[in-house]
Design an enzyme around this catalytic site. Sequence first.
Site, PDB file in Angstrom:
ATOM      1  N   LYS A  35       1.705   4.241  -2.609  1.00 43.77           N
ATOM      2  CA  LYS A  35       1.492   5.987  -3.226  1.00 43.77           C
ATOM      3  C   LYS A  35       1.866   6.347  -2.720  1.00 43.77           C
ATOM      4  CE  LYS A  35      -2.454   6.742  -0.940  1.00 43.77           C
ATOM      5  NZ  LYS A  35      -3.587   7.445  -0.922  1.00 43.77           N
TER       6      LYS A  35
ATOM      7  N   TYR B  30       0.926  -0.917  -0.039  1.00 48.47           N
ATOM      8  CA  TYR B  30       0.147  -0.052   0.053  1.00 48.47           C
ATOM      9  C   TYR B  30       1.046   1.177  -0.219  1.00 48.47           C
ATOM     10  CZ  TYR B  30      -3.310   3.404   1.835  1.00 48.47           C
ATOM     11  OH  TYR B  30      -3.310   4.961   2.164  1.00 48.47           O
TER      12      TYR B  30
HETATM   13  N1  LIG Z   1      -8.556   5.742   6.183  1.00 57.47           N
HETATM   14  C1  LIG Z   1      -6.817   6.220   6.444  1.00 57.47           C
HETATM   15  O1  LIG Z   1      -6.604   6.893   7.590  1.00 57.47           O
HETATM   16  C2  LIG Z   1      -6.109   7.331   5.330  1.00 57.47           C
HETATM   17  C3  LIG Z   1      -6.296   7.642   4.155  1.00 57.47           C
HETATM   18  N2  LIG Z   1      -5.401   7.628   3.359  1.00 57.47           N
HETATM   19  C4  LIG Z   1      -5.460   7.839   1.896  1.00 57.47           C
HETATM   20  O2  LIG Z   1      -7.113   8.394   2.145  1.00 57.47           O
HETATM   21  C5  LIG Z   1      -7.915   8.287   0.667  1.00 57.47           C
HETATM   22  C6  LIG Z   1      -8.956   7.687   1.027  1.00 57.47           C
HETATM   23  O3  LIG Z   1      -9.375   6.683   2.233  1.00 57.47           O
HETATM   24  P1  LIG Z   1     -10.308   5.613   3.050  1.00 57.47           P
HETATM   25  O4  LIG Z   1     -11.924   6.888   3.033  1.00 57.47           O
HETATM   26  O5  LIG Z   1     -10.326   5.293   4.389  1.00 57.47           O
HETATM   27  O6  LIG Z   1     -10.932   5.213   1.929  1.00 57.47           O
HETATM   28  P2  LIG Z   1     -11.947   3.385   1.283  1.00 57.47           P
HETATM   29  O7  LIG Z   1     -11.836   2.177   1.052  1.00 57.47           O
HETATM   30  O8  LIG Z   1     -12.889   4.221   2.482  1.00 57.47           O
HETATM   31  O9  LIG Z   1     -12.733   4.299  -0.323  1.00 57.47           O
HETATM   32  C7  LIG Z   1     -11.530   4.567  -1.416  1.00 57.47           C
HETATM   33  C8  LIG Z   1     -12.942   4.263  -2.112  1.00 57.47           C
HETATM   34  O10 LIG Z   1     -12.026   4.606  -3.845  1.00 57.47           O
HETATM   35  C9  LIG Z   1     -12.900   3.104  -4.130  1.00 57.47           C
HETATM   36  N3  LIG Z   1     -11.770   2.371  -5.043  1.00 57.47           N
HETATM   37  C10 LIG Z   1     -10.351   1.658  -4.966  1.00 57.47           C
HETATM   38  N4  LIG Z   1     -10.664   1.020  -6.024  1.00 57.47           N
HETATM   39  C11 LIG Z   1     -10.977   1.993  -7.142  1.00 57.47           C
HETATM   40  C12 LIG Z   1     -11.497   1.913  -8.345  1.00 57.47           C
HETATM   41  N5  LIG Z   1     -10.518   1.338  -9.316  1.00 57.47           N
HETATM   42  N6  LIG Z   1     -11.604   2.522  -9.318  1.00 57.47           N
HETATM   43  C13 LIG Z   1     -13.216   3.743  -8.883  1.00 57.47           C
HETATM   44  N7  LIG Z   1     -12.774   3.429  -7.583  1.00 57.47           N
HETATM   45  C14 LIG Z   1     -12.657   2.835  -6.270  1.00 57.47           C
HETATM   46  C15 LIG Z   1     -13.461   2.349  -3.376  1.00 57.47           C
HETATM   47  O11 LIG Z   1     -14.257   1.652  -3.843  1.00 57.47           O
HETATM   48  P3  LIG Z   1     -13.861   0.258  -2.286  1.00 57.47           P
HETATM   49  O12 LIG Z   1     -14.547   0.187  -1.281  1.00 57.47           O
HETATM   50  O13 LIG Z   1     -15.205  -1.280  -3.147  1.00 57.47           O
HETATM   51  O14 LIG Z   1     -12.202  -0.801  -2.568  1.00 57.47           O
HETATM   52  C16 LIG Z   1     -14.210   3.170  -2.433  1.00 57.47           C
HETATM   53  O15 LIG Z   1     -15.042   3.300  -1.927  1.00 57.47           O
HETATM   54  C17 LIG Z   1      -7.036   6.671  -0.174  1.00 57.47           C
HETATM   55  O16 LIG Z   1      -6.835   7.694  -1.295  1.00 57.47           O
HETATM   56  C18 LIG Z   1      -6.425   6.575   1.177  1.00 57.47           C
HETATM   57  O17 LIG Z   1      -4.973   5.693   1.161  1.00 57.47           O
HETATM   58  C19 LIG Z   1      -4.520   8.194   3.920  1.00 57.47           C
HETATM   59  C20 LIG Z   1      -3.887   8.418   5.143  1.00 57.47           C
HETATM   60  C21 LIG Z   1      -4.991   7.932   6.408  1.00 57.47           C
HETATM   61  C1  LIG Z   2      -4.957  -3.717  16.603  1.00 59.99           C
HETATM   62  C2  LIG Z   2      -4.407  -2.838  17.056  1.00 59.99           C
HETATM   63  C3  LIG Z   2      -2.298  -2.887  16.979  1.00 59.99           C
HETATM   64  C4  LIG Z   2      -4.433  -1.669  16.364  1.00 59.99           C
HETATM   65  C5  LIG Z   2      -6.020  -1.235  15.555  1.00 59.99           C
HETATM   66  C6  LIG Z   2      -6.197  -0.106  15.141  1.00 59.99           C
HETATM   67  C7  LIG Z   2      -5.165   0.502  13.087  1.00 59.99           C
HETATM   68  C8  LIG Z   2      -6.393  -0.681  13.160  1.00 59.99           C
HETATM   69  C9  LIG Z   2      -5.508   1.741  12.959  1.00 59.99           C
HETATM   70  C10 LIG Z   2      -4.487   2.056  13.886  1.00 59.99           C
HETATM   71  C11 LIG Z   2      -3.422   3.064  12.927  1.00 59.99           C
HETATM   72  C12 LIG Z   2      -4.469   2.716  11.544  1.00 59.99           C
HETATM   73  C13 LIG Z   2      -3.716   3.847  10.010  1.00 59.99           C
HETATM   74  C14 LIG Z   2      -3.989   2.959   9.898  1.00 59.99           C
HETATM   75  C15 LIG Z   2      -5.053   1.814   9.035  1.00 59.99           C
HETATM   76  C16 LIG Z   2      -5.264   0.948  10.232  1.00 59.99           C
HETATM   77  C17 LIG Z   2      -5.026   1.665  11.318  1.00 59.99           C
HETATM   78  C18 LIG Z   2      -3.253   0.786  11.815  1.00 59.99           C
HETATM   79  C19 LIG Z   2      -3.326   3.671   7.991  1.00 59.99           C
HETATM   80  C20 LIG Z   2      -2.456   2.895   7.646  1.00 59.99           C
HETATM   81  C21 LIG Z   2      -4.334   3.435   6.572  1.00 59.99           C
HETATM   82  C22 LIG Z   2      -3.794   4.598   5.641  1.00 59.99           C
HETATM   83  C23 LIG Z   2      -2.781   5.065   5.926  1.00 59.99           C
HETATM   84  O1  LIG Z   2      -2.429   6.208   4.169  1.00 59.99           O
HETATM   85  C24 LIG Z   2      -1.927   5.340   6.749  1.00 59.99           C
HETATM   86  C25 LIG Z   2      -2.704   4.382   8.002  1.00 59.99           C
HETATM   87  C26 LIG Z   2      -1.648   4.891   9.130  1.00 59.99           C
HETATM   88  C27 LIG Z   2      -2.526   4.838  10.542  1.00 59.99           C
END
Ligand SMILES: NC(=O)C1=CN([C@@H]2O[C@H](COP(=O)(O)OP(=O)(O)OC[C@H]3O[C@@H](n4cnc5c(N)ncnc54)[C@H](OP(=O)(O)O)[C@@H]3O)[C@@H](O)[C@H]2O)C=CC1
Ligand SMILES: CC(C)CCC[C@@H](C)[C@H]1CC[C@H]2C3=C(CC[C@]12C)[C@@]1(C)CCC(=O)C[C@@H]1CC3
Length: 348
Positions: free
Chosen positions: A150, A146
């Site tokens: 990214k 991942y």
């Molecule tokens: N969550 C976090 O802590 C963090 C997230 N990010 C970034 O933020 C962004 C959003 O994350 P988050 O909202 O948590 O992710 P989600 O998985 O909730 O949302 C991503 C969306 O993109 C869709 N998607 C995936 N593949 C495709 C494709 N090929 N074509 C069209 N749509 C697609 C997914 O559909 P489906 O569910 O079917 O896969 C989903 O609806 C991501 O880019 C992630 O890398 C960055 C830092 C931290």
């Molecule tokens: C089981 C426990 C040790 C941890 C439970 C919580 C974790 C699932 C989350 C804590 C920090 C989170 C995190 C992300 C996903 C969910 C956690 C690991 C990311 C990897 C999501 C995508 C990103 O871009 C970075 C995030 C860093 C923090």
Amino acid sequence: MATRLRAAGAGRSCTVIGGSGFLGQHMVEQLLAKGYSVNVFDIHKRFESDQVTFFLGDLCDKEALLPALRGVAVVFHCASPAPASDNRELFYRVNFTGTKAVIEACREAGVQKLVLTSSASVVFEGTDIKNGSEDLPYAQKPIDYYTETKILQEKEVLSANDPDNNFFTTAIRPHGIFGPRDPQLVPILVQAARSGKMKFIIGDGKNLVDFTYVENVVHGHILAAEKLHKGSALCGKAFHITNDEPIPFWTFMSRILTGLDYDPPKYHIPYWLAYYLALLLSLLLALLRPLVTIKATFTPMRVALAGTFHYYSCERAKRAMGYSPVVSLDEAIARTVQSYPGLRRARA
Ligand SMILES: NC(=O)C1=CN([C@@H]2O[C@H](COP(=O)(O)OP(=O)(O)OC[C@H]3O[C@@H](n4cnc5c(N)ncnc54)[C@H](OP(=O)(O)O)[C@@H]3O)[C@@H](O)[C@H]2O)C=CC1
Ligand SMILES: CC(C)CCC[C@@H](C)[C@H]1CC[C@H]2C3=C(CC[C@]12C)[C@@]1(C)CCC(=O)C[C@@H]1CC3
């Protein structure tokens, strides 16, 4: 759709790629509230709204993207496969090859601004980062596929910045996004607690990390879109967006758990022991994969995130776009806990 675009004004028309996701839905809600006309392009339609035009498709397919991008000024690209999917081919296809398709489609459709949701993890190699700036180098040894993709994604978008042809790009690097409807953090944490896996604190519990409330992440993205123009400091640059309130990882976890009536972890396990156990488990599960697929709760990435310092400076975003969090960490934790009645521990 053309009527809606005209009604909003050309500059406030946008498409959210990944708009059905956790961050995407919050993005759509706030953009609508600010008077933007909003298209959503996603591989799934996960909500209904008569204020949004949905385009369903795979972002790797440029021809599928084009109708969703025509006539819009700003594209927010926040789609990605879920980090937990751990599917190398999928990550490369969507985050690398797919992002190149997004850039080509934006150029062909005449989109002026592309705001990418990147990740602060692009500089994380499993060792401490304290108040890290955007000048840190990309991880040479990303901990997982991942993160690896990214990095490639962010490089593609930032290098596509082309002010001479009126195409401006920027990347927002949130960290540890949480909030209502989050599918990755609170539900996994609660699942671990329910299965009795949350009794141990990995390490000494003093490692500060950034957790970022989803509405602050959206605020940062919209600010970036509004400040991104020819000659702005945002062009071709990445910006950390966090809550600007680093907190001990296990304090945050404990506050979410106790807020949902679960017992917080209280015993300590040495970080190195937890990490190597997680590494051993991941190797074992990789060997078993042809026979059975088992999802590990404690992956090496998660243990590294749970046991090291990783918080980032937002100074560049404050200077370039006037960013400051709109929801404090205390308020964010309260709202998040409140939003998960179904995950609360059932009292006997
Ligand atoms: N969550 C976090 O802590 C963090 C997230 N990010 C970034 O933020 C962004 C959003 O994350 P988050 O909202 O948590 O992710 P989600 O998985 O909730 O949302 C991503 C969306 O993109 C869709 N998607 C995936 N593949 C495709 C494709 N090929 N074509 C069209 N749509 C697609 C997914 O559909 P489906 O569910 O079917 O896969 C989903 O609806 C991501 O880019 C992630 O890398 C960055 C830092 C931290
Ligand atoms: C089981 C426990 C040790 C941890 C439970 C919580 C974790 C699932 C989350 C804590 C920090 C989170 C995190 C992300 C996903 C969910 C956690 C690991 C990311 C990897 C999501 C995508 C990103 O871009 C970075 C995030 C860093 C923090």
